[in-house]
Motif scaffolding. Structure first.
Motif, PDB file in Angstrom:
ATOM      1  N   LEU B 126       5.242  -7.912  -2.896  1.00  0.00           N
ATOM      2  CA  LEU B 126       3.929  -7.647  -2.285  1.00  0.00           C
ATOM      3  C   LEU B 126       3.291  -6.407  -2.900  1.00  0.00           C
ATOM      4  O   LEU B 126       2.089  -6.405  -3.213  1.00  0.00           O
ATOM      5  CB  LEU B 126       4.089  -7.459  -0.775  1.00  0.00           C
ATOM      6  CG  LEU B 126       4.134  -8.744   0.058  1.00  0.00           C
ATOM      7  CD1 LEU B 126       4.861  -8.516   1.382  1.00  0.00           C
ATOM      8  CD2 LEU B 126       2.718  -9.266   0.320  1.00  0.00           C
ATOM      9  N   ALA B 127       4.094  -5.362  -3.075  1.00  0.00           N
ATOM     10  CA  ALA B 127       3.550  -4.119  -3.628  1.00  0.00           C
ATOM     11  C   ALA B 127       3.114  -4.303  -5.082  1.00  0.00           C
ATOM     12  O   ALA B 127       2.226  -3.588  -5.565  1.00  0.00           O
ATOM     13  CB  ALA B 127       4.594  -3.012  -3.517  1.00  0.00           C
ATOM     14  N   ALA B 132      -2.509  -1.224  -2.289  1.00  0.00           N
ATOM     15  CA  ALA B 132      -2.287  -0.671  -0.939  1.00  0.00           C
ATOM     16  C   ALA B 132      -3.471  -0.999  -0.037  1.00  0.00           C
ATOM     17  O   ALA B 132      -3.306  -1.286   1.157  1.00  0.00           O
ATOM     18  CB  ALA B 132      -2.067   0.839  -1.026  1.00  0.00           C
ATOM     19  N   GLN B 133      -4.652  -0.970  -0.595  1.00  0.00           N
ATOM     20  CA  GLN B 133      -5.849  -1.279   0.200  1.00  0.00           C
ATOM     21  C   GLN B 133      -5.830  -2.746   0.649  1.00  0.00           C
ATOM     22  O   GLN B 133      -6.177  -3.067   1.789  1.00  0.00           O
ATOM     23  CB  GLN B 133      -7.099  -0.996  -0.639  1.00  0.00           C
ATOM     24  CG  GLN B 133      -8.379  -1.077   0.145  1.00  0.00           C
ATOM     25  CD  GLN B 133      -9.606  -0.972  -0.741  1.00  0.00           C
ATOM     26  OE1 GLN B 133      -9.654  -1.554  -1.826  1.00  0.00           O
ATOM     27  NE2 GLN B 133     -10.605  -0.223  -0.287  1.00  0.00           N
ATOM     28  N   ILE B 135      -3.155  -4.590   1.140  1.00  0.00           N
ATOM     29  CA  ILE B 135      -2.121  -4.767   2.177  1.00  0.00           C
ATOM     30  C   ILE B 135      -2.636  -4.231   3.517  1.00  0.00           C
ATOM     31  O   ILE B 135      -2.382  -4.822   4.578  1.00  0.00           O
ATOM     32  CB  ILE B 135      -0.796  -4.108   1.750  1.00  0.00           C
ATOM     33  CG1 ILE B 135      -0.205  -4.910   0.586  1.00  0.00           C
ATOM     34  CG2 ILE B 135       0.190  -4.049   2.913  1.00  0.00           C
ATOM     35  CD1 ILE B 135       1.028  -4.315  -0.043  1.00  0.00           C
ATOM     36  N   ALA B 136      -3.381  -3.137   3.479  1.00  0.00           N
ATOM     37  CA  ALA B 136      -3.979  -2.624   4.722  1.00  0.00           C
ATOM     38  C   ALA B 136      -4.976  -3.642   5.281  1.00  0.00           C
ATOM     39  O   ALA B 136      -5.021  -3.879   6.499  1.00  0.00           O
ATOM     40  CB  ALA B 136      -4.656  -1.288   4.458  1.00  0.00           C
ATOM     41  N   HIS B 137      -5.758  -4.255   4.405  1.00  0.00           N
ATOM     42  CA  HIS B 137      -6.727  -5.265   4.851  1.00  0.00           C
ATOM     43  C   HIS B 137      -6.002  -6.479   5.447  1.00  0.00           C
ATOM     44  O   HIS B 137      -6.361  -6.966   6.526  1.00  0.00           O
ATOM     45  CB  HIS B 137      -7.587  -5.689   3.649  1.00  0.00           C
ATOM     46  CG  HIS B 137      -8.696  -6.638   3.991  1.00  0.00           C
ATOM     47  ND1 HIS B 137      -9.311  -7.439   3.060  1.00  0.00           N
ATOM     48  CD2 HIS B 137      -9.299  -6.947   5.168  1.00  0.00           C
ATOM     49  CE1 HIS B 137     -10.241  -8.170   3.641  1.00  0.00           C
ATOM     50  NE2 HIS B 137     -10.253  -7.889   4.915  1.00  0.00           N
TER      51      HIS B 137
END
Lengths: 149, 172
Positions: B126-127, B132-133, B135-137
């Motif tokens: 995933l990373a 990171a943005q 994954i936050a979304h």
């Protein structure tokens, strides 16, 4: 630190989405400012959801105050005298909700509505959903317990 | 699941199914939810087709009849097909999806099944595949989808089944 960024707190993670953070903050704040159910009942449910998930970061997250006797004895709400009928009705609903909302009985919903009416029942349902999800995200992101401070 | 609603919407109807539902009993929360939901669909780094796959995976698992049978028009316009939705439902079918779609669904499954089920291999993938943005979304979208589908199940009053229906976002 999470596994996907340098973030160490929930605010850090959502800060990567500046277009959304005010909206998220407004939604979370609305739980505490609505007038359908007392915020202290929501906080008890938030803590119970954290406890059921064994989520230290949410258990330790500063929020509104609840009586120390309730916080200390939350696991034993069924029989501890620190909890009255309205707290018991909400926590009963909360526990089943956490496991499976489809398993909630009409009697459990009616017990909550008898104290806070339909608006309070809906507000509790919305709040439990956000608390459940935020607890799961804290665990999924692997936020460290000190992230709550 | 209760087939009788445990809370009722306002007597005045606006024509918008969300604003006419029992959620309108708590306008403070609803007035904050609707603009955030619209922003999540329309303004984030992930497109509506990927978000819709995640929303429908959540709907399947929560067993919200309304959510399971709704299809957002913006997701269709973004290229989502019924074939992809069908593939989502099985491990074998998922092999037909893109890597990002498979990983987003693995993230959703971990949220739904228990957060400690996301393996370190999936975390690394995933990373690698998402910023990171993003994954936050994805996280915020899943939080809203799950919260309000669980609300619908808790409030009750759902039919046993519904036909698949195309829906639009609630107006701002």
């Amino acid at each position: 630190m999470t596994w996907f960024s340098q973030a160490t707190t929930r605010d850090d993670v959502f800060a990567t989405l500046p277009a959304f953070q005010p909206g998220f903050d407004a939604l979370y704040a609305s739980l505490w400012s609505q007038d359908a159910i007392p915020p202290a009942l929501l906080e008890l449910c938030r803590l119970r959801i954290a406890q059921l998930h064994r989520c230290d970061v949410e258990w330790q997250r500063p929020s509104i105050a609840v009586p120390e006797a309730q916080r200390e004895n939350l696991q034993h709400w069924h029989r501890h005298p620190a909890f009255g009928a309205v707290e018991r009705a909400c926590l009963d609903l909360c526990e089943v909700y956490t496991a499976d909302p489809a398993a909630i009985t009409d009697a459990q919903a009616d017990a909550v509505k008898a104290h806070v009416g339909e608006p309070g029942f809906v507000a509790l349902t919305e709040a439990m959903g956000l608390f459940f999800g935020l607890t799961r995200l804290s665990l999924l992101w692997q936020l460290p317990p000190e992230a709550a401070q | 699941m209760s087939s009788q609603p445990r809370a009722h919407g306002p007597s005045t109807q606006t024509g918008d199914p969300v604003r006419d539902s029992a959620l309108a009993l708590v306008p403070t929360v609803l007035d904050a939810y609707i603009p955030l939901s619209r922003a999540v669909w329309l303004e984030g780094p992930l497109g509506p087709a990927l978000l819709e796959l995640v929303r429908l995976r959540n709907a399947q698992r929560v067993n919200c009849v309304f959510c399971r049978n709704a299809r957002y028009d913006i997701a269709k316009e973004d290229g989502l097909t019924e074939q992809q939705i069908e593939w989502m439902g099985s491990a074998q079918g998922r092999q037909q999806l893109t890597r990002r779609e498979r990983l987003a669904l693995a993230f959703a499954d971990a949220y739904l099944d228990g957060p400690d089920t996301l393996s370190s291999e999936h975390q690394a993938e995933l990373a690698d595949a998402f910023t990171a943005q993003e994954i936050a979304h994805l996280s915020l979208a899943l939080l809203l989808f799950n919260t309000f589908s669980r609300c619908a199940v808790t409030i009750g009053g759902m039919p046993e089944s519904l036909p698949v229906m195309e829906v639009s976002l609630p107006p701002a």
